[in-house]
Enzyme design. Structure first.
Site, PDB file in Angstrom:
ATOM      1  N   GLU A 104       0.834  -1.195   0.000  1.00  0.00           N
ATOM      2  CA  GLU A 104       0.000   0.000   0.000  1.00  0.00           C
ATOM      3  C   GLU A 104       0.868   1.244   0.000  1.00  0.00           C
ATOM      4  OE1 GLU A 104      -2.754   1.217  -0.480  1.00  0.00           O
ATOM      5  OE2 GLU A 104      -4.410   0.173   0.446  1.00  0.00           O
ATOM      6  N   PHE A 157      -2.646  15.628   5.085  1.00  0.00           N
ATOM      7  CA  PHE A 157      -2.924  15.156   3.736  1.00  0.00           C
ATOM      8  C   PHE A 157      -1.651  15.298   2.921  1.00  0.00           C
ATOM      9  CE2 PHE A 157      -4.456  15.289  -0.621  1.00  0.00           C
ATOM     10  CZ  PHE A 157      -5.268  14.167  -0.627  1.00  0.00           C
TER      11      PHE A 157
END
Length: 180
Positions: A104, A157
């Site tokens: 991932e 983010f």
């Protein structure tokens, strides 16, 4: 490292993790995986789109015999997880009795990995572990044991090195975090 600011869509991002640090952490991860899977032939299962750079750089440094396959899942929209995992492109390999390592780009809420691990468990693998470039432990919404983590980060983010903001930023060599 001199921070650089870029703009993607309506947001500004500044340099957060340089390519050299990313590669150094991937080298350490490759060494851990080589040791843990010595004598086995694991199947690396890369989750697209985000993990493509991480997968390429990691596998160039894996020295044990291995295979790689790709699966495409979606759970993100804009900057927020939708909470729903939709399988887009499925796994065609038979993984029964295989050692599977899910690759991932980032684990934050854990929705994607949680949904994928449930789907993989139904196929009878010998083992399934997760290796991720980035992990945001404070965002987890599922009990997950992610055994191989290149770097833990706070709940910022981030984009670059495969990670995107509405399609932009995947091609950046460094990782950037949002500033506005």
């Amino acid at each position: 490292m001199n921070p650089r600011t870029i703009t993607l869509h309506d947001c500004s991002f500044s340099t957060y993790i340089c390519e050299e640090e990313i590669i150094a952490r991937i080298v350490m991860l490759a060494e851990q995986l080589d040791q843990a899977y010595a004598g086995k032939t694991p199947l690396f299962l890369a989750v697209l789109n985000g993990s493509f750079m991480f997968t390429a750089d990691l596998l160039k440094r894996i020295s044990i015999p291995c295979e790689v396959s790709f699966i495409r899942l979606a759970s993100y929209q804009d900057m927020h997880s939708t909470g729903k995992v939709k399988e887009i492109l499925g796994l065609n390999e038979d993984i029964s009795g295989r050692h599977v390592i899910v690759l991932e780009d980032i684990v934050d809420t854990g929705h994607t990995v949680h949904g994928l691990l449930k789907q993989l468990a139904d196929r009878g693998p010998a083992s399934v572990e997760v290796a991720t470039l980035l992990m945001k432990p404070e965002c987890l919404q599922h009990e997950l044991e992610v055994k191989y983590v290149a770097k833990t980060i706070p709940n910022d983010f981030v984009v670059g090195y495969g990670l995107d903001y509405n399609g932009l930023g995947r091609n950046l060599r460094d990782i950037y975090k949002i500033v506005s």
